[in-house]
Scaffold this motif. Structure first.
Motif, PDB file in Angstrom:
ATOM      1  N   ASP A 138     -25.720  44.413  -7.428  1.00 26.10           N
ATOM      2  CA  ASP A 138     -27.172  44.552  -7.499  1.00 26.10           C
ATOM      3  C   ASP A 138     -27.677  45.102  -8.832  1.00 26.10           C
ATOM      4  O   ASP A 138     -28.838  45.448  -8.963  1.00 26.10           O
ATOM      5  CB  ASP A 138     -27.662  45.441  -6.357  1.00 26.10           C
ATOM      6  CG  ASP A 138     -27.061  46.838  -6.381  1.00 26.10           C
ATOM      7  OD1 ASP A 138     -26.065  47.060  -7.102  1.00 26.10           O
ATOM      8  OD2 ASP A 138     -27.585  47.717  -5.671  1.00 26.10           O
ATOM      9  N   LEU A 139     -26.803  45.167  -9.857  1.00 26.93           N
ATOM     10  CA  LEU A 139     -27.232  45.783 -11.114  1.00 26.93           C
ATOM     11  C   LEU A 139     -26.361  45.334 -12.284  1.00 26.93           C
ATOM     12  O   LEU A 139     -25.140  45.254 -12.176  1.00 26.93           O
ATOM     13  CB  LEU A 139     -27.139  47.311 -11.006  1.00 26.93           C
ATOM     14  CG  LEU A 139     -27.696  48.122 -12.173  1.00 26.93           C
ATOM     15  CD1 LEU A 139     -29.210  47.984 -12.276  1.00 26.93           C
ATOM     16  CD2 LEU A 139     -27.315  49.586 -12.017  1.00 26.93           C
TER      17      LEU A 139
ATOM     18  N   GLU B 195     -26.230  45.851 -16.807  1.00 30.98           N
ATOM     19  CA  GLU B 195     -26.737  46.579 -17.962  1.00 30.98           C
ATOM     20  C   GLU B 195     -27.024  45.612 -19.100  1.00 30.98           C
ATOM     21  O   GLU B 195     -26.209  44.754 -19.421  1.00 30.98           O
ATOM     22  CB  GLU B 195     -25.703  47.600 -18.430  1.00 30.98           C
ATOM     23  CG  GLU B 195     -26.148  48.380 -19.648  1.00 30.98           C
ATOM     24  CD  GLU B 195     -25.098  49.362 -20.149  1.00 30.98           C
ATOM     25  OE1 GLU B 195     -25.421  50.103 -21.103  1.00 30.98           O
ATOM     26  OE2 GLU B 195     -23.978  49.387 -19.625  1.00 30.98           O
TER      27      GLU B 195
ATOM     28  N   LEU C 111     -29.279  38.257  -9.549  1.00 30.17           N
ATOM     29  CA  LEU C 111     -29.163  39.697  -9.750  1.00 30.17           C
ATOM     30  C   LEU C 111     -30.547  40.325  -9.599  1.00 30.17           C
ATOM     31  O   LEU C 111     -31.494  39.872 -10.248  1.00 30.17           O
ATOM     32  CB  LEU C 111     -28.605  39.958 -11.149  1.00 30.17           C
ATOM     33  CG  LEU C 111     -28.059  41.336 -11.417  1.00 30.17           C
ATOM     34  CD1 LEU C 111     -26.825  41.605 -10.557  1.00 30.17           C
ATOM     35  CD2 LEU C 111     -27.691  41.451 -12.881  1.00 30.17           C
TER      36      LEU C 111
ATOM     37  N   ALA D 128     -31.682  43.452 -10.401  1.00 29.47           N
ATOM     38  CA  ALA D 128     -32.177  44.494 -11.305  1.00 29.47           C
ATOM     39  C   ALA D 128     -31.316  44.625 -12.553  1.00 29.47           C
ATOM     40  O   ALA D 128     -30.118  44.326 -12.546  1.00 29.47           O
ATOM     41  CB  ALA D 128     -32.224  45.833 -10.579  1.00 29.47           C
ATOM     42  N   LEU D 129     -31.974  45.110 -13.610  1.00 32.74           N
ATOM     43  CA  LEU D 129     -31.322  45.400 -14.881  1.00 32.74           C
ATOM     44  C   LEU D 129     -31.619  46.837 -15.273  1.00 32.74           C
ATOM     45  O   LEU D 129     -32.644  47.402 -14.879  1.00 32.74           O
ATOM     46  CB  LEU D 129     -31.872  44.495 -15.994  1.00 32.74           C
ATOM     47  CG  LEU D 129     -31.743  43.002 -15.828  1.00 32.74           C
ATOM     48  CD1 LEU D 129     -32.498  42.290 -16.943  1.00 32.74           C
ATOM     49  CD2 LEU D 129     -30.284  42.605 -15.803  1.00 32.74           C
ATOM     50  N   PHE D 130     -30.737  47.403 -16.067  1.00 35.25           N
ATOM     51  CA  PHE D 130     -31.054  48.688 -16.677  1.00 35.25           C
ATOM     52  C   PHE D 130     -30.512  48.680 -18.102  1.00 35.25           C
ATOM     53  O   PHE D 130     -29.718  47.814 -18.478  1.00 35.25           O
ATOM     54  CB  PHE D 130     -30.495  49.860 -15.863  1.00 35.25           C
ATOM     55  CG  PHE D 130     -29.109  50.271 -16.252  1.00 35.25           C
ATOM     56  CD1 PHE D 130     -28.906  51.327 -17.121  1.00 35.25           C
ATOM     57  CD2 PHE D 130     -28.006  49.599 -15.763  1.00 35.25           C
ATOM     58  CE1 PHE D 130     -27.630  51.692 -17.502  1.00 35.25           C
ATOM     59  CE2 PHE D 130     -26.727  49.965 -16.131  1.00 35.25           C
ATOM     60  CZ  PHE D 130     -26.531  51.012 -17.007  1.00 35.25           C
TER      61      PHE D 130
ATOM     62  N   LEU E  95     -29.538  56.410 -11.296  1.00 37.50           N
ATOM     63  CA  LEU E  95     -28.733  55.239 -11.620  1.00 37.50           C
ATOM     64  C   LEU E  95     -27.571  55.063 -10.649  1.00 37.50           C
ATOM     65  O   LEU E  95     -27.063  56.019 -10.072  1.00 37.50           O
ATOM     66  CB  LEU E  95     -28.216  55.328 -13.055  1.00 37.50           C
ATOM     67  CG  LEU E  95     -29.277  55.149 -14.129  1.00 37.50           C
ATOM     68  CD1 LEU E  95     -28.724  55.500 -15.500  1.00 37.50           C
ATOM     69  CD2 LEU E  95     -29.802  53.715 -14.119  1.00 37.50           C
ATOM     70  N   HIS E  96     -27.150  53.839 -10.510  1.00 38.07           N
ATOM     71  CA  HIS E  96     -26.034  53.449  -9.643  1.00 38.07           C
ATOM     72  C   HIS E  96     -24.776  54.245 -10.004  1.00 38.07           C
ATOM     73  O   HIS E  96     -24.511  54.476 -11.195  1.00 38.07           O
ATOM     74  CB  HIS E  96     -25.794  51.948  -9.847  1.00 38.07           C
ATOM     75  CG  HIS E  96     -24.958  51.307  -8.820  1.00 38.07           C
ATOM     76  ND1 HIS E  96     -23.598  51.476  -8.757  1.00 38.07           N
ATOM     77  CD2 HIS E  96     -25.281  50.479  -7.798  1.00 38.07           C
ATOM     78  CE1 HIS E  96     -23.110  50.789  -7.751  1.00 38.07           C
ATOM     79  NE2 HIS E  96     -24.120  50.159  -7.155  1.00 38.07           N
TER      80      HIS E  96
ATOM     81  N   VAL F 146     -22.570  53.100 -12.891  1.00 36.10           N
ATOM     82  CA  VAL F 146     -23.010  53.425 -14.245  1.00 36.10           C
ATOM     83  C   VAL F 146     -22.298  54.685 -14.720  1.00 36.10           C
ATOM     84  O   VAL F 146     -21.787  54.744 -15.844  1.00 36.10           O
ATOM     85  CB  VAL F 146     -24.542  53.617 -14.310  1.00 36.10           C
ATOM     86  CG1 VAL F 146     -24.974  54.127 -15.676  1.00 36.10           C
ATOM     87  CG2 VAL F 146     -25.253  52.329 -13.944  1.00 36.10           C
TER      88      VAL F 146
ATOM     89  N   TYR G  38     -35.228  50.731 -16.589  1.00 40.52           N
ATOM     90  CA  TYR G  38     -34.915  49.913 -15.410  1.00 40.52           C
ATOM     91  C   TYR G  38     -35.918  48.768 -15.305  1.00 40.52           C
ATOM     92  O   TYR G  38     -37.104  48.936 -15.591  1.00 40.52           O
ATOM     93  CB  TYR G  38     -34.993  50.803 -14.166  1.00 40.52           C
ATOM     94  CG  TYR G  38     -34.702  50.096 -12.873  1.00 40.52           C
ATOM     95  CD1 TYR G  38     -33.396  49.916 -12.438  1.00 40.52           C
ATOM     96  CD2 TYR G  38     -35.741  49.639 -12.076  1.00 40.52           C
ATOM     97  CE1 TYR G  38     -33.125  49.274 -11.231  1.00 40.52           C
ATOM     98  CE2 TYR G  38     -35.478  49.001 -10.875  1.00 40.52           C
ATOM     99  CZ  TYR G  38     -34.169  48.825 -10.461  1.00 40.52           C
ATOM    100  OH  TYR G  38     -33.910  48.192  -9.278  1.00 40.52           O
TER     101      TYR G  38
ATOM    102  N   ALA H 277     -36.782  45.770 -12.333  1.00 38.11           N
ATOM    103  CA  ALA H 277     -36.544  45.018 -11.102  1.00 38.11           C
ATOM    104  C   ALA H 277     -36.860  43.557 -11.384  1.00 38.11           C
ATOM    105  O   ALA H 277     -37.862  43.231 -12.021  1.00 38.11           O
ATOM    106  CB  ALA H 277     -37.427  45.554  -9.988  1.00 38.11           C
TER     107      ALA H 277
END
Length: 176
Positions: A88-89, A91, A123, A125-127, A149-150, A153, A172, A174
């Motif tokens: 789900d994430l 970078e 996917l 979300a991005l961060f 953060l996850h 990370v 972040y 979404a």
């Protein structure tokens, strides 16, 4: 070939009006990516990445290449990676633009390429870790507290030399 140097970190001198080509990175690009990221890392603008890490993650990276133009050779104009961390994430990492190519929208173009790739694989979300909060806000990211953060990370962060004294900003975005 002319080089721009600081503390032995150099990037080839490319023409700012050179025609540009965008593509995914190849193993043969590792040295140029390492030089460009190292150039900005030497100035405290990003974290350095080893050649071996770049080779291991080469499929993460999108490039903008400047073609030879006038009396100057071509070269790497920009780079940015999309590194999957969890289902789900991912970078957005290693975003670097050649100093002669700044202000042309290449950074935004590369972040958008990462976002398109993320959407293609569903996917959500991005961060990004960054020192450039305003830039990432223009790309649709929002600042978040690092503690949100996850956990994956943090497992990656523990390998960083600055883990105990990290001053990067967590951003972040979404996608869903």
């Amino acid at each position: 070939m002319t080089f721009l140097a600081l503390d032995s970190i150099a990037v080839p001198d490319i023409h700012p009006q050179a025609p540009l080509v965008t593509r995914k990175a190849r193993l043969s690009d590792v040295e140029a990516i390492h030089e460009l990221i190292g150039y900005w890392a030497a100035r405290g603008q990003m974290l350095v990445r080893s050649r071996s890490l770049l080779a291991e993650t080469i499929r993460d990276f999108h490039l903008v290449l400047a073609e030879p133009h006038e009396d100057k050779p071509g070269g790497l104009a920009g780079v940015c990676g999309l590194h999957l961390l969890a289902p789900d994430l991912a970078e957005v990492r290693g975003l670097a633009i050649h100093p002669h190519m700044q202000g042309r929208g290449l950074g935004k173009q590369l972040v958008e390429a990462c976002e398109r790739e993320a959407r293609e694989i569903d996917l959500p979300a991005l961060f990004a870790w960054t020192y450039q909060q305003a830039f990432f806000e223009k790309c649709g990211f929002v600042r978040i507290d690092k503690t949100h953060l996850h956990p994956k990370v943090w497992s990656e962060c523990q390998r960083c030399a600055f883990f105990e004294n990290c001053n990067e900003i967590a951003m972040y975005r979404a996608l869903a």
